[in-house]
Design a protein around this motif. Sequence first.
Motif, PDB file in Angstrom:
ATOM      1  N   MET A 199      50.928  58.524  78.912  1.00 11.44           N
ATOM      2  CA  MET A 199      51.676  57.293  78.978  1.00 11.44           C
ATOM      3  C   MET A 199      50.985  56.233  79.654  1.00 11.44           C
ATOM      4  O   MET A 199      51.031  55.326  79.617  1.00 11.44           O
ATOM      5  CB  MET A 199      53.126  57.521  79.182  1.00 11.44           C
ATOM      6  CG  MET A 199      53.948  58.283  78.300  1.00 11.44           C
ATOM      7  SD  MET A 199      53.717  58.081  76.718  1.00 11.44           S
ATOM      8  CE  MET A 199      54.656  56.318  76.704  1.00 11.44           C
ATOM      9  N   THR A 200      50.110  56.786  80.804  1.00 11.78           N
ATOM     10  CA  THR A 200      49.625  55.664  81.728  1.00 11.78           C
ATOM     11  C   THR A 200      47.930  55.308  81.256  1.00 11.78           C
ATOM     12  O   THR A 200      47.679  54.047  81.455  1.00 11.78           O
ATOM     13  CB  THR A 200      49.426  56.464  83.057  1.00 11.78           C
ATOM     14  OG1 THR A 200      50.981  56.620  83.461  1.00 11.78           O
ATOM     15  CG2 THR A 200      48.902  55.491  84.222  1.00 11.78           C
TER      16      THR A 200
ATOM     17  N   ASP B 272      48.069  63.834  88.494  1.00 10.33           N
ATOM     18  CA  ASP B 272      48.470  64.363  89.776  1.00 10.33           C
ATOM     19  C   ASP B 272      47.640  65.331  90.077  1.00 10.33           C
ATOM     20  O   ASP B 272      47.647  65.993  91.116  1.00 10.33           O
ATOM     21  CB  ASP B 272      49.842  64.812  89.651  1.00 10.33           C
ATOM     22  CG  ASP B 272      51.118  63.488  89.537  1.00 10.33           C
ATOM     23  OD1 ASP B 272      50.449  62.654  90.210  1.00 10.33           O
ATOM     24  OD2 ASP B 272      52.045  63.675  88.865  1.00 10.33           O
TER      25      ASP B 272
ATOM     26  N   ASP C 108      49.166  65.743  80.318  1.00 11.25           N
ATOM     27  CA  ASP C 108      50.495  65.671  80.399  1.00 11.25           C
ATOM     28  C   ASP C 108      51.087  64.603  80.015  1.00 11.25           C
ATOM     29  O   ASP C 108      50.333  63.531  79.981  1.00 11.25           O
ATOM     30  CB  ASP C 108      50.946  66.310  81.904  1.00 11.25           C
ATOM     31  CG  ASP C 108      50.685  65.290  83.021  1.00 11.25           C
ATOM     32  OD1 ASP C 108      50.441  64.185  82.552  1.00 11.25           O
ATOM     33  OD2 ASP C 108      50.351  65.708  84.092  1.00 11.25           O
ATOM     34  N   HIS C 109      52.453  64.406  79.996  1.00 11.05           N
ATOM     35  CA  HIS C 109      52.870  63.268  79.279  1.00 11.05           C
ATOM     36  C   HIS C 109      52.889  61.854  80.213  1.00 11.05           C
ATOM     37  O   HIS C 109      52.321  61.001  79.644  1.00 11.05           O
ATOM     38  CB  HIS C 109      54.605  63.621  79.268  1.00 11.05           C
ATOM     39  CG  HIS C 109      55.210  62.347  78.705  1.00 11.05           C
ATOM     40  ND1 HIS C 109      55.354  61.925  77.279  1.00 11.05           N
ATOM     41  CD2 HIS C 109      56.149  61.401  79.144  1.00 11.05           C
ATOM     42  CE1 HIS C 109      55.992  60.907  77.169  1.00 11.05           C
ATOM     43  NE2 HIS C 109      56.553  60.738  78.068  1.00 11.05           N
ATOM     44  N   ALA C 110      53.112  62.207  81.599  1.00  8.14           N
ATOM     45  CA  ALA C 110      52.655  60.912  82.349  1.00  8.14           C
ATOM     46  C   ALA C 110      51.337  60.307  82.235  1.00  8.14           C
ATOM     47  O   ALA C 110      51.225  59.128  82.022  1.00  8.14           O
ATOM     48  CB  ALA C 110      52.984  61.293  83.899  1.00  8.14           C
ATOM     49  N   THR C 111      50.320  61.186  82.182  1.00  6.79           N
ATOM     50  CA  THR C 111      48.788  60.820  82.084  1.00  6.79           C
ATOM     51  C   THR C 111      48.704  60.032  80.456  1.00  6.79           C
ATOM     52  O   THR C 111      48.123  59.099  80.687  1.00  6.79           O
ATOM     53  CB  THR C 111      47.921  62.086  82.222  1.00  6.79           C
ATOM     54  OG1 THR C 111      48.202  62.641  83.466  1.00  6.79           O
ATOM     55  CG2 THR C 111      46.617  61.733  82.160  1.00  6.79           C
TER      56      THR C 111
ATOM     57  N   ASN D 112      44.539  65.331  84.667  1.00  5.48           N
ATOM     58  CA  ASN D 112      45.726  64.810  84.916  1.00  5.48           C
ATOM     59  C   ASN D 112      45.997  63.917  86.192  1.00  5.48           C
ATOM     60  O   ASN D 112      45.368  64.404  87.084  1.00  5.48           O
ATOM     61  CB  ASN D 112      47.065  65.749  84.707  1.00  5.48           C
ATOM     62  CG  ASN D 112      47.150  66.369  83.409  1.00  5.48           C
ATOM     63  OD1 ASN D 112      47.230  65.755  82.312  1.00  5.48           O
ATOM     64  ND2 ASN D 112      47.224  67.555  83.230  1.00  5.48           N
TER      65      ASN D 112
ATOM     66  N   LYS E   7      49.870  50.567  85.212  1.00  2.54           N
ATOM     67  CA  LYS E   7      51.212  51.201  85.443  1.00  2.54           C
ATOM     68  C   LYS E   7      51.872  50.259  86.408  1.00  2.54           C
ATOM     69  O   LYS E   7      50.902  49.988  87.660  1.00  2.54           O
ATOM     70  CB  LYS E   7      51.325  52.726  85.925  1.00  2.54           C
ATOM     71  CG  LYS E   7      52.671  53.364  86.117  1.00  2.54           C
ATOM     72  CD  LYS E   7      52.613  54.517  86.683  1.00  2.54           C
ATOM     73  CE  LYS E   7      54.093  55.049  86.733  1.00  2.54           C
ATOM     74  NZ  LYS E   7      53.927  56.376  87.621  1.00  2.54           N
TER      75      LYS E   7
ATOM     76  N   GLU F 195      57.798  50.258  91.542  1.00  2.00           N
ATOM     77  CA  GLU F 195      57.009  51.474  91.146  1.00  2.00           C
ATOM     78  C   GLU F 195      55.578  51.463  91.624  1.00  2.00           C
ATOM     79  O   GLU F 195      54.822  50.335  92.008  1.00  2.00           O
ATOM     80  CB  GLU F 195      57.246  52.028  89.670  1.00  2.00           C
ATOM     81  CG  GLU F 195      56.507  50.770  88.600  1.00  2.00           C
ATOM     82  CD  GLU F 195      56.679  51.428  87.311  1.00  2.00           C
ATOM     83  OE1 GLU F 195      56.625  52.840  87.033  1.00  2.00           O
ATOM     84  OE2 GLU F 195      56.388  50.536  86.312  1.00  2.00           O
TER      85      GLU F 195
END
Length: 222
Positions: free
Chosen positions: A96-97, A111, A91-94, A109, A162, A194
Amino acid sequence: MTKTPGHHLDEEALLGYASGSLGEAESVLVATHLALCPTCRERTSTYEAWGGAVLSQIEPSRLADDALSKTMARLSQTEASEPPCGQAAFDHATVMTLPRPLRDYVGGNLDSLPWKSRGRGVKELPIEIGDGSVRASLLRIRPGETIPQHTHEGVESTLVLKGAFSDETGTYARGDVAIATADHDHAPVADSAEECICFAVIEGPLRFTGPIGRVLNLFVRS
Ligand SMILES: [Zn+2]
């Protein structure tokens, strides 16, 4: 987001990576930093070019050219976000991190991974890399939380993926590497803006030393 890291790997680590003499966990940490750090990428390709030049003196030049071009191809892939055929999409968050070299080892992923609680606001995901002689983990720390004070018998290298954390040696943000040695008893605090996600590689067992840490040690042995 494109900010260049301010805390880098030392020459020994980059030379070790360029010459292929690092262990697998350390190599993943270096490759992940290189994906985020143009400065160290440039230094590493210089070392690799030197290595290629030395090899070309003693080996047929075709072999050296091939080794160097393969290495350069590997480095140029590190920022690519598309998975190769046959691999799971992230997924996108993964994406990007986690830069590519680490994402492939984590394999899922962020989460949906089986994080283990390590006390208030701190989770750990042990990652199996190599023969297991070195402890490699992702750490996920809630904003403003502290990793319980701990010490370790070997060197702990922590790469921020992150957010950011601070300890008495400075503040570390995405791409930065913090190196803590055995005589360094520290308690990093995540910045309040964050959550902080880090990749940590520890040579030698980790021992928590504060009052909460003595309880956490029981979990770490699991
Ligand atoms: Zn660097």
